[in-house]
Design a protein around this motif. Structure first.
Motif, PDB file in Angstrom:
ATOM      1  N   LEU A 314       0.827  -1.218   0.000  1.00  0.00           N
ATOM      2  CA  LEU A 314       0.000   0.000   0.000  1.00  0.00           C
ATOM      3  C   LEU A 314       0.856   1.262   0.000  1.00  0.00           C
ATOM      4  O   LEU A 314       0.548   2.238  -0.708  1.00  0.00           O
ATOM      5  CB  LEU A 314      -0.924  -0.009   1.226  1.00  0.00           C
ATOM      6  CG  LEU A 314      -2.027  -1.076   1.219  1.00  0.00           C
ATOM      7  CD1 LEU A 314      -2.776  -1.067   2.551  1.00  0.00           C
ATOM      8  CD2 LEU A 314      -2.998  -0.832   0.072  1.00  0.00           C
ATOM      9  N   ILE A 315       1.935   1.263   0.764  1.00  0.00           N
ATOM     10  CA  ILE A 315       2.804   2.447   0.820  1.00  0.00           C
ATOM     11  C   ILE A 315       3.452   2.705  -0.535  1.00  0.00           C
ATOM     12  O   ILE A 315       3.499   3.848  -1.014  1.00  0.00           O
ATOM     13  CB  ILE A 315       3.876   2.277   1.912  1.00  0.00           C
ATOM     14  CG1 ILE A 315       3.231   2.254   3.300  1.00  0.00           C
ATOM     15  CG2 ILE A 315       4.917   3.405   1.835  1.00  0.00           C
ATOM     16  CD1 ILE A 315       4.175   1.861   4.414  1.00  0.00           C
ATOM     17  N   TYR A 316       3.944   1.646  -1.187  1.00  0.00           N
ATOM     18  CA  TYR A 316       4.585   1.830  -2.492  1.00  0.00           C
ATOM     19  C   TYR A 316       3.588   2.237  -3.565  1.00  0.00           C
ATOM     20  O   TYR A 316       3.921   2.985  -4.487  1.00  0.00           O
ATOM     21  CB  TYR A 316       5.316   0.555  -2.904  1.00  0.00           C
ATOM     22  CG  TYR A 316       6.568   0.294  -2.104  1.00  0.00           C
ATOM     23  CD1 TYR A 316       7.321   1.342  -1.602  1.00  0.00           C
ATOM     24  CD2 TYR A 316       6.989  -1.004  -1.845  1.00  0.00           C
ATOM     25  CE1 TYR A 316       8.459   1.112  -0.857  1.00  0.00           C
ATOM     26  CE2 TYR A 316       8.139  -1.252  -1.106  1.00  0.00           C
ATOM     27  CZ  TYR A 316       8.863  -0.189  -0.606  1.00  0.00           C
ATOM     28  OH  TYR A 316       9.994  -0.423   0.117  1.00  0.00           O
ATOM     29  N   LEU A 317       2.370   1.737  -3.462  1.00  0.00           N
ATOM     30  CA  LEU A 317       1.330   2.170  -4.394  1.00  0.00           C
ATOM     31  C   LEU A 317       1.092   3.674  -4.247  1.00  0.00           C
ATOM     32  O   LEU A 317       1.011   4.408  -5.245  1.00  0.00           O
ATOM     33  CB  LEU A 317       0.040   1.396  -4.118  1.00  0.00           C
ATOM     34  CG  LEU A 317      -1.163   1.732  -5.003  1.00  0.00           C
ATOM     35  CD1 LEU A 317      -0.871   1.396  -6.457  1.00  0.00           C
ATOM     36  CD2 LEU A 317      -2.415   0.982  -4.520  1.00  0.00           C
ATOM     37  N   THR A 318       1.013   4.142  -3.007  1.00  0.00           N
ATOM     38  CA  THR A 318       0.817   5.570  -2.743  1.00  0.00           C
ATOM     39  C   THR A 318       2.027   6.385  -3.171  1.00  0.00           C
ATOM     40  O   THR A 318       1.889   7.453  -3.778  1.00  0.00           O
ATOM     41  CB  THR A 318       0.538   5.790  -1.245  1.00  0.00           C
ATOM     42  OG1 THR A 318      -0.564   4.986  -0.833  1.00  0.00           O
ATOM     43  CG2 THR A 318       0.232   7.265  -0.956  1.00  0.00           C
ATOM     44  N   LEU A 319       3.215   5.883  -2.860  1.00  0.00           N
ATOM     45  CA  LEU A 319       4.438   6.600  -3.211  1.00  0.00           C
ATOM     46  C   LEU A 319       4.562   6.729  -4.721  1.00  0.00           C
ATOM     47  O   LEU A 319       4.945   7.796  -5.239  1.00  0.00           O
ATOM     48  CB  LEU A 319       5.645   5.847  -2.637  1.00  0.00           C
ATOM     49  CG  LEU A 319       7.002   6.567  -2.625  1.00  0.00           C
ATOM     50  CD1 LEU A 319       6.941   7.844  -1.820  1.00  0.00           C
ATOM     51  CD2 LEU A 319       8.075   5.642  -2.070  1.00  0.00           C
ATOM     52  N   GLY A 320       4.239   5.663  -5.455  1.00  0.00           N
ATOM     53  CA  GLY A 320       4.273   5.724  -6.906  1.00  0.00           C
ATOM     54  C   GLY A 320       3.305   6.766  -7.458  1.00  0.00           C
ATOM     55  O   GLY A 320       3.642   7.508  -8.388  1.00  0.00           O
ATOM     56  N   CYS A 321       2.096   6.833  -6.877  1.00  0.00           N
ATOM     57  CA  CYS A 321       1.117   7.838  -7.311  1.00  0.00           C
ATOM     58  C   CYS A 321       1.637   9.253  -7.069  1.00  0.00           C
ATOM     59  O   CYS A 321       1.444  10.154  -7.902  1.00  0.00           O
ATOM     60  CB  CYS A 321      -0.206   7.637  -6.584  1.00  0.00           C
ATOM     61  SG  CYS A 321      -1.098   6.133  -7.054  1.00  0.00           S
ATOM     62  N   CYS A 322       2.311   9.457  -5.944  1.00  0.00           N
ATOM     63  CA  CYS A 322       2.853  10.782  -5.626  1.00  0.00           C
ATOM     64  C   CYS A 322       3.964  11.175  -6.607  1.00  0.00           C
ATOM     65  O   CYS A 322       4.025  12.331  -7.049  1.00  0.00           O
ATOM     66  CB  CYS A 322       3.367  10.810  -4.196  1.00  0.00           C
ATOM     67  SG  CYS A 322       2.052  10.733  -2.951  1.00  0.00           S
ATOM     68  N   TYR A 323       4.832  10.246  -6.940  1.00  0.00           N
ATOM     69  CA  TYR A 323       5.860  10.537  -7.944  1.00  0.00           C
ATOM     70  C   TYR A 323       5.223  10.817  -9.309  1.00  0.00           C
ATOM     71  O   TYR A 323       5.675  11.687 -10.047  1.00  0.00           O
ATOM     72  CB  TYR A 323       6.844   9.370  -8.062  1.00  0.00           C
ATOM     73  CG  TYR A 323       7.976   9.409  -7.057  1.00  0.00           C
ATOM     74  CD1 TYR A 323       8.962  10.393  -7.121  1.00  0.00           C
ATOM     75  CD2 TYR A 323       8.065   8.457  -6.041  1.00  0.00           C
ATOM     76  CE1 TYR A 323      10.002  10.418  -6.206  1.00  0.00           C
ATOM     77  CE2 TYR A 323       9.107   8.478  -5.118  1.00  0.00           C
ATOM     78  CZ  TYR A 323      10.071   9.467  -5.210  1.00  0.00           C
ATOM     79  OH  TYR A 323      11.097   9.503  -4.301  1.00  0.00           O
ATOM     80  N   TYR A 324       4.167  10.086  -9.624  1.00  0.00           N
ATOM     81  CA  TYR A 324       3.477  10.288 -10.902  1.00  0.00           C
ATOM     82  C   TYR A 324       2.879  11.698 -10.986  1.00  0.00           C
ATOM     83  O   TYR A 324       2.874  12.321 -12.055  1.00  0.00           O
ATOM     84  CB  TYR A 324       2.380   9.239 -11.058  1.00  0.00           C
ATOM     85  CG  TYR A 324       1.634   9.332 -12.361  1.00  0.00           C
ATOM     86  CD1 TYR A 324       2.188   8.837 -13.544  1.00  0.00           C
ATOM     87  CD2 TYR A 324       0.354   9.908 -12.418  1.00  0.00           C
ATOM     88  CE1 TYR A 324       1.503   8.910 -14.742  1.00  0.00           C
ATOM     89  CE2 TYR A 324      -0.336   9.988 -13.620  1.00  0.00           C
ATOM     90  CZ  TYR A 324       0.250   9.491 -14.779  1.00  0.00           C
ATOM     91  OH  TYR A 324      -0.431   9.579 -15.968  1.00  0.00           O
ATOM     92  N   LEU A 325       2.397  12.186  -9.837  1.00  0.00           N
ATOM     93  CA  LEU A 325       1.796  13.526  -9.779  1.00  0.00           C
ATOM     94  C   LEU A 325       2.827  14.607  -9.478  1.00  0.00           C
ATOM     95  O   LEU A 325       2.455  15.766  -9.245  1.00  0.00           O
ATOM     96  CB  LEU A 325       0.697  13.549  -8.714  1.00  0.00           C
ATOM     97  CG  LEU A 325      -0.495  12.610  -8.973  1.00  0.00           C
ATOM     98  CD1 LEU A 325      -1.415  12.571  -7.768  1.00  0.00           C
ATOM     99  CD2 LEU A 325      -1.247  13.044 -10.231  1.00  0.00           C
ATOM    100  N   HIS A 326       4.120  14.240  -9.448  1.00  0.00           N
ATOM    101  CA  HIS A 326       5.227  15.168  -9.219  1.00  0.00           C
ATOM    102  C   HIS A 326       5.143  15.850  -7.851  1.00  0.00           C
ATOM    103  O   HIS A 326       5.489  17.019  -7.694  1.00  0.00           O
ATOM    104  CB  HIS A 326       5.286  16.232 -10.320  1.00  0.00           C
ATOM    105  CG  HIS A 326       5.396  15.661 -11.699  1.00  0.00           C
ATOM    106  ND1 HIS A 326       6.533  15.043 -12.159  1.00  0.00           N
ATOM    107  CD2 HIS A 326       4.476  15.588 -12.712  1.00  0.00           C
ATOM    108  CE1 HIS A 326       6.331  14.618 -13.407  1.00  0.00           C
ATOM    109  NE2 HIS A 326       5.090  14.936 -13.763  1.00  0.00           N
ATOM    110  N   ALA A 327       4.696  15.106  -6.857  1.00  0.00           N
ATOM    111  CA  ALA A 327       4.656  15.641  -5.498  1.00  0.00           C
ATOM    112  C   ALA A 327       6.069  15.783  -4.955  1.00  0.00           C
ATOM    113  O   ALA A 327       6.959  14.982  -5.277  1.00  0.00           O
ATOM    114  CB  ALA A 327       3.831  14.728  -4.598  1.00  0.00           C
ATOM    115  N   GLU A 328       6.307  16.786  -4.132  1.00  0.00           N
ATOM    116  CA  GLU A 328       7.613  17.031  -3.534  1.00  0.00           C
ATOM    117  C   GLU A 328       7.454  17.432  -2.081  1.00  0.00           C
ATOM    118  O   GLU A 328       6.352  17.703  -1.607  1.00  0.00           O
ATOM    119  CB  GLU A 328       8.372  18.139  -4.294  1.00  0.00           C
ATOM    120  CG  GLU A 328       8.706  17.796  -5.737  1.00  0.00           C
ATOM    121  CD  GLU A 328       9.501  18.900  -6.424  1.00  0.00           C
ATOM    122  OE1 GLU A 328       9.612  20.007  -5.842  1.00  0.00           O
ATOM    123  OE2 GLU A 328      10.013  18.667  -7.534  1.00  0.00           O
ATOM    124  N   GLY A 329       8.587  17.449  -1.369  1.00  0.00           N
ATOM    125  CA  GLY A 329       8.590  17.978  -0.014  1.00  0.00           C
ATOM    126  C   GLY A 329       8.443  16.940   1.072  1.00  0.00           C
ATOM    127  O   GLY A 329       8.666  15.739   0.867  1.00  0.00           O
TER     128      GLY A 329
END
Length: 434
Positions: A314-329
Motif C-alpha cells: 500500500l505504501i509503495y502504491l501511494t508513493l508511486g502515485c505521488c511521484y506520478y503527480l510530481h509531489a515534492e517535499g
C-alpha cells in the motif's frame, strides 16, 4: 546455558556480525562521490558499478560457502573468521591508492558479510530458548540497522562542506575523508574478533557431530541435491525459505538505502538535505526494529510477515502515485520513512527469524547458506535493475512494480507461511518436514 545473562551475552557477540554487515554494506554509499574523484572514475559507469558491486560478489561467495564450512568446522570458528575478514578489509579498503586493490578489499569484506549474514542468526537460534528465540534472533537485525545508522552518521560527520566543495579531488574529503569512513569499521570489527574467542560452540552443532561419531547422520555430509531426495521431505521447506529470502530484497525497501540520492532528489531535495534525510530514515529503521524485537514473540512471525507485505504494498502504491503527480517535499519523506518503518518491524528481522527456525538441525547449515545466497542474489538483482527501471518506467512505475511484488508475496505467505512462535526446533521439524 541456563544462565539467561550468559545467553544474552553470547547472542550479542554473535550479533556483532550483523552490526558489521550493516556498516560495511552502507558505508560505501557515503564514500562514493569522494573515492570516485580520487580514482578518477567519475565518468566511467562500468567502474562505478564494479566498485558498488564488488562487495556483493563477495557476499555471494561467503553465503554459498557458509553452510558447508559451518557444518564441517563449527559455527564459532566461522564467526571468528568473518570478524577477521571485516577487520582486514576495513583497513585495506582505505589504505591503498590502487583501484584494483580497493575492489579486492571490498570483495574480501563482502565474503565476511556473506558468512555473517548466514551464521549470526543461525548461531543465535541454536543457543536461544524457544520462548525468546524470536527476540534474540531479531537482535541480529537490530545490530544490522545500528550498523547502517552508524555508517550513515559517520559518513555525514566526516563529509566536510559537501554542498560548496567543487574541487572534491584536492579536498580533505577526496584525499582522506573516504578512507576514514572505511577505517572506522575496524573498531567494532576488532572488538568482534576478540569477543568471538569468548563464546562457546553451538550445542546443537556439538550434538550433531557427536551423533555422527556414533553412526547417526552427519550434517556436514548433507548437500544441496539431498533437498530433492528423500521423497521431497526437505524441498518444500527449502522453497519456503528461498521465497522468504528473495522477497525480503525484492520488496524494494533496500533501494532507498542504495539509491537515496536519486529517490530524495527526485522528491525535490538537494545533496545536503539528502544526507539529513538519509540519517532520518536510519533512525526510523532502528526505532522500529525495537518494535519488532518486542512483538515477534507476541504477535508471531506469520502475522508480522503479512503485515509487512500488505503494508509495504500500500505504501509503495501511494508513493508511486505521488511521484506520478510530481509531489515534492516533506510528505514524500514521510512516505519513505513509513516504508522503512514498516520493513524494519516486519520483513527485515522476521525473515532472519524464520530462516533460522524452519530447517532441521541436519540441514540447517546448508539450507541457511542456500537461502542466504538467494537473498544476496535478490539484493544484487534489485540494486542492478533499479537504475534501468527508474530510467525506463520512472520512479513511479518502479515503485508500482515493487507494490505488485508485495501483493503477490502476500498471497503466497497467506497460503504457505507457518506460525513458529513458541515452538521448539524439534516441533517445527516434525510439522514442516513430514
Amino acid at each position: 546455558m541456563n544462565d539467561k545473562r550468559f545467553i544474552y551475552f553470547i547472542c550479542t557477540v554473535a550479533a556483532f556480525g550483523g552490526l558489521l554487515f550493516g556498516y560495511d554494506w552502507v558505508v560505501i554509499g557515503g564514500a562514493k562521490p569522494f573515492y570516485e574523484a580520487y580514482f578518477g572514475i567519475g565518468d566511467d559507469t562500468v567502474m562505478q558499478g564494479w566498485a558498488m558491486t564488488s562487495a556483493n560478489i563477495g557476499c555471494l561467495v561467503g553465503a554459498v560457502s557458509a553452510g558447508i564450512l559451518a557444518d564441517r568446522f563449527g559455527r564459532k570458528p566461522l564467526l571468528i573468521g568473518a570478524a577477521l575478514l571485516f577487520f582486514t578489509s576495513a583497513i585495506a579498503t582505505g589504505a591503498f591508492n590502487d583501484f584494483t586493490i580497493f575492489n579486492a578489499a571490498r570483495l574480501w569484506g563482502g565474503i565476511g558479510i556473506g558468512l555473517a549474514s548466514a551464521l549470526s542468526p543461525m548461531y543465535i537460534a541454536e543457543v536461544a530458548p524457544a520462548n525468546i528465540r524470536g527476540r534474540l534472533v531479531s537482535l541480529n537485525q537490530m545490530t544490522i540497522v545500528l550498523g547502517i545508522l552508524g555508517a550513515q552518521v559517520v559518513n555525514m560527520l566526516l563529509a566536510r562542506d559537501v554542498g560548496s566543495n567543487a574541487d572534491i579531488l584536492n579536498s580533505w574529503n577526496g584525499q582522506m575523508g573516504w578512507r576514514w569512513m572505511f577505517w572506522a569499521e575496524a573498531i567494532p570489527a576488532g572488538l568482534f574478533l576478540i569477543l568471538g574467542f569468548l563464546i562457546p560452540e553451538s550445542p546443537r552443532y556439538l550434538a550433531m557431530k557427536e551423533g555422527a561419531g556414533h553412526g547417526t547422520a552427519d550434517g556436514s555430509a548433507f548437500r544441496f541435491l539431498d533437498f530433492f531426495r528423500s521423497s521431497g521431505r526437505y524441498s518444500k521447506v527449502l522453497l519456503l525459505g528461498l521465497v522468504i529470502a528473495v522477497f525480503q530484497q525484492w520488496c524494494g525497501t533496500n533501494v532507498i538505502f542504495n539509491y537515496a540520492q536519486e529517490i530524495f532528489m527526485g522528491a525535490g531535495y538537494d545533496v545536503d538535505s539528502m544526507f539529513i534525510n538519509i540519517v532520518v530514515t536510519g533512525i526510523a529503521n532502528v526505532l522500529f526494529t525495537f518494535v519488532a524485537i518486542y512483538t515477534v514473540d507476541r504477535w508471531g512471525r506469520r502475522r508480522l510477515m503479512l503485515t509487512g507485505a500488505g503494508g509495504l504494498g500500500l505504501i509503495y502504491l501511494t508513493l508511486g502515485c505521488c511521484y506520478y503527480l510530481h509531489a515534492e517535499g516533506i510528505f514524500m519523506v514521510i512516505l519513505v520513512v513509513l516504508a522503512i518503518s514498516c520493513y524494519a518491524m516486519t520483513l527485515g528481522p522476521v525473515t532472519w527469524v524464520l530462516l533460522s527456525e524452519i530447517f532441521p538441525d541436519r540441514i540447517r547449515g546448508v539450507a541457511m547458506a542456500t537461502c542466504t545466497f538467494a537473498l544476496w542474489v535478490g539484493c544484487c538483482t534489485l540494486t542492478f535493475t533499479f537504475p534501468s527501471l527508474n530510467a525506463a518506467l520512472g520512479t513511479y512505475g518502479t515503485f508500482w512494480i515493487y507494490s505488485g511484488v508485495c501483493a503477490v508475496s502476500y498471497i503466497y505467505l497467506y497460503k504457505v507461511c507457518p506460525e513458529t512462535k513458541g515452538k521448539t526446533l524439534e516441533q517445527l521439524e516434525e510439522s514442516l518436514c513430514k
